[in-house]
Design a protein around this motif. Structure first.
Motif, PDB file in Angstrom:
ATOM      1  N   ALA A 244      -2.990  10.094  -7.752  1.00 45.64           N
ATOM      2  CA  ALA A 244      -2.007   9.088  -7.338  1.00 45.64           C
ATOM      3  C   ALA A 244      -2.657   7.877  -6.676  1.00 45.64           C
ATOM      4  CB  ALA A 244      -1.009   9.725  -6.371  1.00 45.64           C
ATOM      5  N   VAL A 245      -3.957   7.952  -6.434  1.00 42.10           N
ATOM      6  CA  VAL A 245      -4.658   6.911  -5.682  1.00 42.10           C
ATOM      7  C   VAL A 245      -5.591   6.132  -6.594  1.00 42.10           C
ATOM      8  CG1 VAL A 245      -6.295   6.500  -3.817  1.00 42.10           C
ATOM      9  CG2 VAL A 245      -4.547   8.263  -3.567  1.00 42.10           C
ATOM     10  N   HIS A 246      -5.528   4.802  -6.512  1.00 36.54           N
ATOM     11  CA  HIS A 246      -6.491   3.977  -7.236  1.00 36.54           C
ATOM     12  C   HIS A 246      -7.714   3.705  -6.372  1.00 36.54           C
ATOM     13  CE1 HIS A 246      -8.476   0.401  -8.802  1.00 36.54           C
ATOM     14  NE2 HIS A 246      -8.147   0.896  -9.977  1.00 36.54           N
ATOM     15  N   HIS A 247      -7.472   3.257  -5.114  1.00 36.03           N
ATOM     16  CA  HIS A 247      -8.589   3.011  -4.219  1.00 36.03           C
ATOM     17  C   HIS A 247      -8.126   3.061  -2.769  1.00 36.03           C
ATOM     18  CE1 HIS A 247      -6.953  -1.083  -4.628  1.00 36.03           C
ATOM     19  NE2 HIS A 247      -7.510  -1.325  -3.457  1.00 36.03           N
ATOM     20  N   VAL A 248      -9.114   3.213  -1.882  1.00 36.17           N
ATOM     21  CA  VAL A 248      -8.871   3.266  -0.442  1.00 36.17           C
ATOM     22  C   VAL A 248      -9.777   2.236   0.216  1.00 36.17           C
ATOM     23  CG1 VAL A 248      -8.978   4.706   1.628  1.00 36.17           C
ATOM     24  CG2 VAL A 248      -8.337   5.736  -0.556  1.00 36.17           C
ATOM     25  N   ASP A 249      -9.190   1.396   1.043  1.00 34.88           N
ATOM     26  CA  ASP A 249      -9.967   0.438   1.830  1.00 34.88           C
ATOM     27  C   ASP A 249     -10.135   1.004   3.235  1.00 34.88           C
ATOM     28  OD1 ASP A 249     -10.093  -1.354  -0.275  1.00 34.88           O
ATOM     29  OD2 ASP A 249      -8.336  -2.477   0.380  1.00 34.88           O
TER      30      ASP A 249
ATOM     31  N   PRO B 188       0.823  -1.210   0.000  1.00 30.75           N
ATOM     32  CA  PRO B 188       0.000   0.000   0.000  1.00 30.75           C
ATOM     33  C   PRO B 188       0.860   1.265   0.000  1.00 30.75           C
ATOM     34  CG  PRO B 188       0.028  -0.993   2.175  1.00 30.75           C
ATOM     35  CD  PRO B 188       0.776  -1.928   1.266  1.00 30.75           C
ATOM     36  N   LEU B 189       0.277   2.342  -0.481  1.00 36.43           N
ATOM     37  CA  LEU B 189       0.951   3.648  -0.406  1.00 36.43           C
ATOM     38  C   LEU B 189       0.975   4.155   1.025  1.00 36.43           C
ATOM     39  CD1 LEU B 189      -0.537   5.638  -3.419  1.00 36.43           C
ATOM     40  CD2 LEU B 189       1.808   4.866  -3.155  1.00 36.43           C
ATOM     41  N   TYR B 190      -0.098   3.867   1.759  1.00 38.10           N
ATOM     42  CA  TYR B 190      -0.237   4.411   3.114  1.00 38.10           C
ATOM     43  C   TYR B 190      -1.199   3.540   3.913  1.00 38.10           C
ATOM     44  CZ  TYR B 190      -1.719   7.515   6.860  1.00 38.10           C
ATOM     45  OH  TYR B 190      -2.010   8.044   8.091  1.00 38.10           O
TER      46      TYR B 190
END
Length: 96
Positions: free
Chosen positions: A63-68, A37-39
């Motif tokens: 820069a983000v594809h998705h956030v869980d 993950p990026l973060y």
């Protein structure tokens, strides 16, 4: 005499802005099949799509594809009176 009609500052603070959402347990990825993950950690999602991370860092929506989001996956023993209701907005990176 009179206050200015227009201002660059919002009339709402971040704590009461209905378009800003804060999450305590989130993972940000840059690709569909990303292994790393990026973060990971708390973040604030702003209405313009930018993600605010700990340490006053910003992450661009491009820069983000998705956030869980894992805020709802806490064990039942950890729930208390502060979790009442469906509103997930919290103080900026504040404790539960």
């Amino acid at each position: 005499m009179f206050p200015p009609v227009f201002s660059s500052e919002s009339i709402l603070t971040d704590e009461v802005n209905p378009l800003t959402r804060a999450y305590h347990d989130a993972v940000v990825y840059d690709e569909v099949d990303a292994e790393d993950p990026l973060y990971e950690g708390p973040l604030v999602v702003h209405a313009n799509g930018w993600l605010e991370l700990e340490g006053d860092r910003l992450l661009s929506p491009s820069a983000v594809h998705h956030v869980d989001i894992y805020d709802d996956e806490r064990p039942p023993a950890e729930t208390d009176a502060r979790d009442a209701g469906d509103d997930r907005r919290t103080g900026r990176f504040g404790p539960w």
